[in-house]
Design a protein around this motif. Structure first.
Motif, PDB file in Angstrom:
ATOM      1  N   ALA A  35       0.855  -1.191   0.000  1.00 33.15           N
ATOM      2  CA  ALA A  35       0.000   0.000   0.000  1.00 33.15           C
ATOM      3  C   ALA A  35       0.892   1.243   0.000  1.00 33.15           C
ATOM      4  N   GLU A  36       0.483   2.259  -0.743  1.00 35.15           N
ATOM      5  CA  GLU A  36       1.277   3.480  -0.807  1.00 35.15           C
ATOM      6  C   GLU A  36       1.054   4.304   0.450  1.00 35.15           C
ATOM      7  N   GLU A  37       2.153   4.642   1.131  1.00 35.37           N
ATOM      8  CA  GLU A  37       2.096   5.397   2.375  1.00 35.37           C
ATOM      9  C   GLU A  37       3.141   6.505   2.345  1.00 35.37           C
ATOM     10  N   LEU A  38       2.873   7.534   3.123  1.00 39.21           N
ATOM     11  CA  LEU A  38       3.840   8.628   3.223  1.00 39.21           C
ATOM     12  C   LEU A  38       5.071   8.162   3.987  1.00 39.21           C
ATOM     13  N   LYS A  39       6.222   8.536   3.457  1.00 36.30           N
ATOM     14  CA  LYS A  39       7.479   8.160   4.083  1.00 36.30           C
ATOM     15  C   LYS A  39       8.291   9.425   4.350  1.00 36.30           C
ATOM     16  N   LEU A  40       8.931   9.474   5.504  1.00 41.07           N
ATOM     17  CA  LEU A  40       9.844  10.555   5.844  1.00 41.07           C
ATOM     18  C   LEU A  40      11.261  10.032   5.697  1.00 41.07           C
ATOM     19  N   GLY A  41      11.988  10.602   4.747  1.00 41.50           N
ATOM     20  CA  GLY A  41      13.367  10.208   4.540  1.00 41.50           C
ATOM     21  C   GLY A  41      14.326  11.228   5.145  1.00 41.50           C
ATOM     22  N   TYR A  42      15.512  10.761   5.497  1.00 43.16           N
ATOM     23  CA  TYR A  42      16.552  11.650   6.010  1.00 43.16           C
ATOM     24  C   TYR A  42      17.861  11.278   5.339  1.00 43.16           C
ATOM     25  N   VAL A  43      18.574  12.278   4.804  1.00 44.04           N
ATOM     26  CA  VAL A  43      19.813  12.022   4.067  1.00 44.04           C
ATOM     27  C   VAL A  43      20.935  12.894   4.614  1.00 44.04           C
ATOM     28  N   MET A  44      22.165  12.378   4.497  1.00 46.99           N
ATOM     29  CA  MET A  44      23.364  13.125   4.875  1.00 46.99           C
ATOM     30  C   MET A  44      24.451  12.861   3.840  1.00 46.99           C
ATOM     31  N   PRO A  45      25.210  13.888   3.476  1.00 44.94           N
ATOM     32  CA  PRO A  45      26.310  13.665   2.527  1.00 44.94           C
ATOM     33  C   PRO A  45      27.471  12.944   3.196  1.00 44.94           C
ATOM     34  N   VAL A  46      28.114  12.069   2.443  1.00 43.04           N
ATOM     35  CA  VAL A  46      29.376  11.470   2.894  1.00 43.04           C
ATOM     36  C   VAL A  46      30.510  12.417   2.525  1.00 43.04           C
ATOM     37  N   ASP A  47      30.474  12.868   1.276  1.00 38.96           N
ATOM     38  CA  ASP A  47      31.378  13.911   0.791  1.00 38.96           C
ATOM     39  C   ASP A  47      30.628  14.616  -0.344  1.00 38.96           C
ATOM     40  N   GLY A  48      31.332  15.272  -1.208  1.00 37.43           N
ATOM     41  CA  GLY A  48      30.651  16.008  -2.267  1.00 37.43           C
ATOM     42  C   GLY A  48      30.152  15.161  -3.415  1.00 37.43           C
ATOM     43  N   THR A  49      30.386  13.833  -3.349  1.00 34.67           N
ATOM     44  CA  THR A  49      30.024  12.989  -4.485  1.00 34.67           C
ATOM     45  C   THR A  49      28.907  11.998  -4.197  1.00 34.67           C
ATOM     46  N   TRP A  50      28.629  11.709  -2.904  1.00 35.20           N
ATOM     47  CA  TRP A  50      27.573  10.734  -2.623  1.00 35.20           C
ATOM     48  C   TRP A  50      26.993  10.957  -1.237  1.00 35.20           C
ATOM     49  N   PHE A  51      25.825  10.338  -1.009  1.00 43.78           N
ATOM     50  CA  PHE A  51      25.146  10.519   0.270  1.00 43.78           C
ATOM     51  C   PHE A  51      24.469   9.226   0.700  1.00 43.78           C
ATOM     52  N   VAL A  52      24.147   9.169   1.999  1.00 41.49           N
ATOM     53  CA  VAL A  52      23.437   8.026   2.565  1.00 41.49           C
ATOM     54  C   VAL A  52      22.125   8.513   3.169  1.00 41.49           C
ATOM     55  N   GLY A  53      21.194   7.587   3.368  1.00 43.42           N
ATOM     56  CA  GLY A  53      19.919   7.971   3.945  1.00 43.42           C
ATOM     57  C   GLY A  53      19.130   6.768   4.413  1.00 43.42           C
ATOM     58  N   SER A  54      18.002   7.052   5.035  1.00 42.98           N
ATOM     59  CA  SER A  54      17.061   6.023   5.455  1.00 42.98           C
ATOM     60  C   SER A  54      15.687   6.673   5.503  1.00 42.98           C
ATOM     61  N   GLY A  55      14.675   5.887   5.868  1.00 41.46           N
ATOM     62  CA  GLY A  55      13.324   6.436   5.904  1.00 41.46           C
ATOM     63  C   GLY A  55      12.414   5.640   6.810  1.00 41.46           C
ATOM     64  N   ILE A  56      11.360   6.299   7.283  1.00 42.65           N
ATOM     65  CA  ILE A  56      10.327   5.634   8.078  1.00 42.65           C
ATOM     66  C   ILE A  56       8.967   5.993   7.502  1.00 42.65           C
ATOM     67  N   TYR A  57       8.040   5.054   7.591  1.00 39.33           N
ATOM     68  CA  TYR A  57       6.674   5.328   7.166  1.00 39.33           C
ATOM     69  C   TYR A  57       5.945   6.102   8.256  1.00 39.33           C
ATOM     70  N   LEU A  58       5.051   6.972   7.811  1.00 40.39           N
ATOM     71  CA  LEU A  58       4.214   7.746   8.713  1.00 40.39           C
ATOM     72  C   LEU A  58       2.780   7.270   8.548  1.00 40.39           C
ATOM     73  N   PRO A  59       2.408   6.163   9.193  1.00 43.84           N
ATOM     74  CA  PRO A  59       1.084   5.575   8.989  1.00 43.84           C
ATOM     75  C   PRO A  59      -0.014   6.516   9.464  1.00 43.84           C
ATOM     76  N   GLY A  60      -1.151   6.436   8.787  1.00 43.39           N
ATOM     77  CA  GLY A  60      -2.299   7.238   9.174  1.00 43.39           C
ATOM     78  C   GLY A  60      -2.336   8.620   8.567  1.00 43.39           C
ATOM     79  N   VAL A  61      -1.271   9.026   7.861  1.00 40.73           N
ATOM     80  CA  VAL A  61      -1.266  10.324   7.198  1.00 40.73           C
ATOM     81  C   VAL A  61      -1.878  10.155   5.813  1.00 40.73           C
ATOM     82  N   GLY A  62      -2.926  10.897   5.521  1.00 41.77           N
ATOM     83  CA  GLY A  62      -3.599  10.763   4.231  1.00 41.77           C
ATOM     84  C   GLY A  62      -2.712  11.166   3.078  1.00 41.77           C
ATOM     85  N   THR A  63      -2.762  10.411   2.006  1.00 41.90           N
ATOM     86  CA  THR A  63      -1.984  10.726   0.801  1.00 41.90           C
ATOM     87  C   THR A  63      -2.900  10.693  -0.420  1.00 41.90           C
ATOM     88  N   GLY A  64      -4.152  11.097  -0.233  1.00 42.80           N
ATOM     89  CA  GLY A  64      -5.153  10.964  -1.291  1.00 42.80           C
ATOM     90  C   GLY A  64      -5.135  12.095  -2.287  1.00 42.80           C
TER      91      GLY A  64
END
Length: 532
Positions: A374-403
């Motif tokens: 099911a399609e759900e809203l996700k909150l992602g967070y990213v940080m640069p490693v250096d000027g060429t690439w970055f890492v990140g992760s995310g969590i779902y925010l259940p119950g938030v309407g995305t209609g």
């Protein structure tokens, strides 16, 4: 080309090229193409009666652009191949340009009939399709051409047919160029040249699909989560008018029951945003203290230290190419910079921009494998490693309407483009005065128009006038999403969608808002939003 979403027992068999899903897809695409043809035919009539550069013709084309808000631009090209009108005014620098040597111009001038082109690199700066219609007075005068990205037209038909179902649909030209796919990473690839499609069985299947107007077969490809190969049951038909011949392919995984059972055994996400941020910070530190190769090997290990319940680390280079996705490793090396979620938000591009600015949060809608995709809203967070690439992760925010369905999004785009046209016609000072007028047409409750300069200075915000004149480039919402920066980046890219949590004047509360922004020119942009 991807997986399934309900148990094997509940799936009706695909029913040949006349089956309901395929039939609706083909007829819907043709209806959309015919609607564009009718609009350009009317534009051509007005241009033929009033001249190629007249105000009446330009107004007719503006109305066509609002009728089809997903379209990018329109050009009027004279019989000698010179551009004499461009709509919107953002493309005014194309006027007087000679495009007579382009194959599309040569064909339109030679055939002098309605034409749907193949995908090509347009003068406007993107790859797309044009639908053109000849303009005639007492003689042939030239043609009017509407340009758009094919996935925008096709997607408004396909999304309602596939959302919440086990079916996926992809559409290809007969040369193998993928025009649309419910898995957006596949759009723009070529079935016959892309490295991911080179197995003998796939090539045999694709060769048959482009050669035959309709049919059915089976082939193997990645499942919806890009974790394993599954058997695909496929049926196809053909859509297209005015020279276009598009194969429309409906697929379903025959391994649906097994896949769904595995999905439901996964635990739900329960991690807080602060924990996610700490997790990403730890991954960024690890990547800086180790070689890139070693760090990516650890991030791509599904049993490694950077996979914790529903949290895992992903990594991209700053251009949007996948470096680490532990549960979707088939995507490693794929350029996802142009990938949009179901609401049209270019979330990988947004992540890259945020990472380049030092890191932060991004919203996007994404299928949740722990909830049957099911399609759900996700909150992602990213940080640069250096000027060429970055890492990140995310969590779902259940119950938030995305209609935000197709009609809601297109109405939003129409509203913003109308405001942009008003601003281009009346100028910045008069337009901002109109946008800030609480009794005016542009301040309709939650559907109000806002405006910013390119550097983040607030120009129009009717329900919070105290903020007009302030610089809000550093403004973040309650989840740390840099709203103004992302809206400015979307405008810089030519316009686009952005999510934000923001005050709703209709309720007096914060709510999830899907915003659309469009540049008036290089100096400022306008936008509006709709609340979930």
């Amino acid at each position: 080309m991807l997986g399934a979403g309900c148990t094997e027992e509940s799936l009706p068999p695909l029913q040949g090229a006349g089956g309901p899903v395929l039939q609706d897809a083909v007829s819907g695409i043709n209806d959309e193409l015919e609607s564009v043809r009718a609009s350009t035919a009317e534009d051509a009539r007005v241009l033929g009666e009033t001249g190629l550069t007249g105000a009446a013709g330009k107004e007719a084309i503006r109305q066509t652009m609002l009728t089809h808000p997903w379209a990018e631009s329109a050009l009027v090209i004279a019989s000698d191949g010179v551009v004499v009108m461009a709509v919107p005014d953002n493309y005014a620098d194309l006027v007087n340009k000679n495009v007579s040597s382009q194959p599309q111009t040569e064909r339109a001038t030679r055939e002098q009939k309605p034409i749907v082109s193949e995908v090509f690199s347009l003068e406007e700066g993107f790859s797309g399709i044009t639908q053109s219609y000849p303009v005639s007075g007492t003689e042939y005068l030239g043609y009017v051409s509407l340009a758009y990205r094919p996935d925008a037209l096709i997607g408004r038909v396909i999304a309602p047919l596939t959302n919440g179902t086990p079916y996926d649909i992809w559409v290809t030209q007969t040369d193998g160029t993928v025009l649309y796919d419910t898995t957006p990473e596949e759009i723009g690839k070529n079935l016959f040249s892309d490295p991911g499609y080179q197995s003998a069985r796939l090539q045999e299947a694709f060769t048959r699909i482009v050669a035959e107007p309709s049919g059915s077969l089976e082939y193997s490809f990645w499942d919806r989560s890009w974790e394993r190969n599954v058997t695909k049951e496929a049926e196809w038909g053909t859509a297209g008018i005015d020279g276009a011949e598009w194969r429309v392919v409906v697929t379903r995984s025959t391994d649906a029951g097994e896949q769904q059972t595995a999905i439901r055994e996964k635990s739900p996400a329960a991690d807080a945003a602060d924990e996610m941020k700490d997790f990403v910070a730890g991954a960024a530190l690890y990547a800086r203290e180790n070689s890139r190769t070693d760090a990516l090997a650890v991030f791509n290990n599904p049993d490694g230290e950077f996979v914790r319940d529903e949290l895992y680390i992903f990594a991209y280079d700053m251009n949007g190419t996948v470096l680490a996705l532990p549960f979707q490793q088939a995507l490693i090396g794929t350029d996802r910079s142009g990938v949009h979620d179901s609401s049209g938000v270019a979330y990988v591009y947004s992540m890259s921009r945020v990472a380049a600015e030092g890191g932060g949060s991004v919203y996007y809608v994404y299928p949740n494998p722990a909830n049957g995709y099911a399609e759900e809203l996700k909150l992602g967070y990213v940080m640069p490693v250096d000027g060429t690439w970055f890492v990140g992760s995310g969590i779902y925010l259940p119950g938030v309407g995305t209609g935000f369905d197709t009609h809601v999004r297109e109405t939003l785009v129409q509203r913003v483009k109308s405001a942009r046209d008003y601003a281009q016609e009346h100028g910045r000072e008069a337009a901002c005065a109109a946008f800030n007028d609480l009794s005016g047409e542009f301040a309709d409750g939650g559907a109000y128009i806002f405006a910013y300069s390119a550097n983040g200075t607030m120009l129009a915000l009717p329900y919070q006038p105290e903020l007009v004149g302030t610089n809000r480039l550093e403004f973040e919402d309650r989840y740390g999403v840099a709203v103004t920066m992302l809206e400015s980046a979307a405008a810089e890219a030519g316009g686009g969608f952005v999510y934000v949590t923001y005050y709703n004047p209709d309720t007096g509360l914060d709510g999830l808002k899907l915003c659309y922004v469009a540049p008036v020119d290089k100096e400022w942009f306008v936008g509006s939003g709709v609340y979930a």
